[in-house]
Scaffold this active site. Sequence first.
Site, short mmCIF file in Angstrom:
data_model
loop_
_atom_site.label_atom_id
_atom_site.label_comp_id
_atom_site.label_asym_id
_atom_site.label_seq_id
_atom_site.Cartn_x
_atom_site.Cartn_y
_atom_site.Cartn_z
N THR A 1 40.72 24.45 -16.31
CA THR A 1 39.12 24.86 -16.16
C THR A 1 38.93 26.33 -15.58
O THR A 1 39.81 26.78 -15.30
CB THR A 1 38.81 23.68 -15.27
OG1 THR A 1 39.22 23.85 -13.79
CG2 THR A 1 38.96 22.34 -15.48
N ASP B 1 23.12 22.41 -9.53
CA ASP B 1 24.13 23.56 -9.30
C ASP B 1 23.36 24.75 -8.45
O ASP B 1 22.36 24.90 -8.71
CB ASP B 1 24.68 24.05 -10.90
CG ASP B 1 26.05 24.69 -10.44
OD1 ASP B 1 26.92 24.31 -10.81
OD2 ASP B 1 25.97 26.04 -10.33
N TYR C 1 41.43 24.43 1.71
CA TYR C 1 41.35 23.53 0.46
C TYR C 1 41.88 22.25 0.77
O TYR C 1 41.22 21.21 0.29
CB TYR C 1 41.59 24.47 -0.76
CG TYR C 1 41.29 23.75 -1.98
CD1 TYR C 1 39.94 23.67 -2.54
CD2 TYR C 1 42.47 22.93 -2.68
CE1 TYR C 1 39.84 23.24 -3.83
CE2 TYR C 1 41.94 22.36 -4.01
CZ TYR C 1 40.61 22.38 -4.38
OH TYR C 1 40.24 21.82 -5.60
N ASN D 1 30.73 16.98 -7.44
CA ASN D 1 31.74 18.02 -7.89
C ASN D 1 31.68 19.31 -7.50
O ASN D 1 31.13 20.21 -8.24
CB ASN D 1 31.59 17.94 -9.62
CG ASN D 1 32.57 18.87 -10.46
OD1 ASN D 1 34.01 18.60 -10.49
ND2 ASN D 1 32.35 20.05 -10.69
N ASP E 1 22.09 24.25 -3.76
CA ASP E 1 23.15 24.79 -2.88
C ASP E 1 23.65 23.52 -1.95
O ASP E 1 22.88 23.12 -1.00
CB ASP E 1 22.93 25.99 -2.16
CG ASP E 1 24.13 26.55 -1.69
OD1 ASP E 1 24.99 26.00 -1.20
OD2 ASP E 1 24.01 28.10 -1.41
N VAL E 2 24.77 23.06 -2.04
CA VAL E 2 25.28 22.08 -1.22
C VAL E 2 25.24 22.24 0.08
O VAL E 2 25.48 21.42 1.06
CB VAL E 2 26.65 21.24 -1.84
CG1 VAL E 2 26.69 20.84 -3.04
CG2 VAL E 2 27.79 22.47 -1.67
N LYS F 1 39.91 18.80 1.28
CA LYS F 1 39.83 17.88 0.14
C LYS F 1 40.60 16.69 0.53
O LYS F 1 40.31 15.58 0.10
CB LYS F 1 40.60 18.35 -1.02
CG LYS F 1 40.04 19.46 -1.90
CD LYS F 1 38.50 19.11 -2.51
CE LYS F 1 37.95 19.91 -3.39
NZ LYS F 1 36.78 19.34 -4.00
#
Length: 273
Positions: free
Chosen positions: A204, A48, A169, A101, A74-75, A173
């Site tokens: 969430t 993460d 988004y 994720n 960090d992606v 996605k």
Amino acid sequence: MAQPGTGRVAGRAALVMGGGQTPGQTAGNGRATSVLLAREGAKVLVADRDLAAAEDTVKQITGEGGEAVAIAADVTIEDEVAAAVAACAQRWGSLDILHNNVGISIAGGDAPVADIEADAFARITAVNLQGMVMTCKHAIRVMRDQPRGGVITNISSIAAQINYPFVTYRTSKAGVVTLTEHIAITNAQYGIRANAILPGLMDTPMAIENRVGLGGRTREDVYAERNSHVPLRNTMGTAWDVANAALFLASDEAAFITGVALAVDGGQSLATG
């Protein structure tokens, strides 16, 4: 909970990108999946951007008797992604499960197409899509050399298929689904399976906390509005619904499933088109 050496993914090494979570009153998708994979026998590297959040996930896993370690990654930084993949393979000798994720929308400045800023579009796309491409890139290099290949599960969103209001988004996605299909067909010969999960409206922290206070909405307002769009019992899903789907796709029960986009949305996509 499975006993040591047993479980549906027993003995496998899993890397969960985004395995921490933002603060909130419920579990996030990444944390729930990390915990469930560990409960079912996997050794889990929890990655993460927020190392403390990853460490909190690890504490929950080890507190239940599972095996896990945390790493900061960090992606949007390819070197950190590559380091996370390498750390999993070096620690446990393999990378059997990659669970991607990651995703932002409102927090990244998303907006309808007529209002989107170029910097916001680039920032969100870098996290939601480019980050997954880079993680898959490095994981596939490891998995291709493994006798049993590996499993990649990418978290998309039902927003890719419905009238979601924010352009970045939805677009990013939808790209995750196409990315997953590409990986599945081009890596089937190596025994690598790739599937996407499309969560619907979930209870969430990322989904709820960013909306509380917007336009003066209370937490109760946010829950009521989101629940009203879910046909199945008019109740949002939870991170454990996503985690259960991820566990199934990572297990041998799904050994002949690849290239699938699995909606976990309580029927929302049916109701909205």
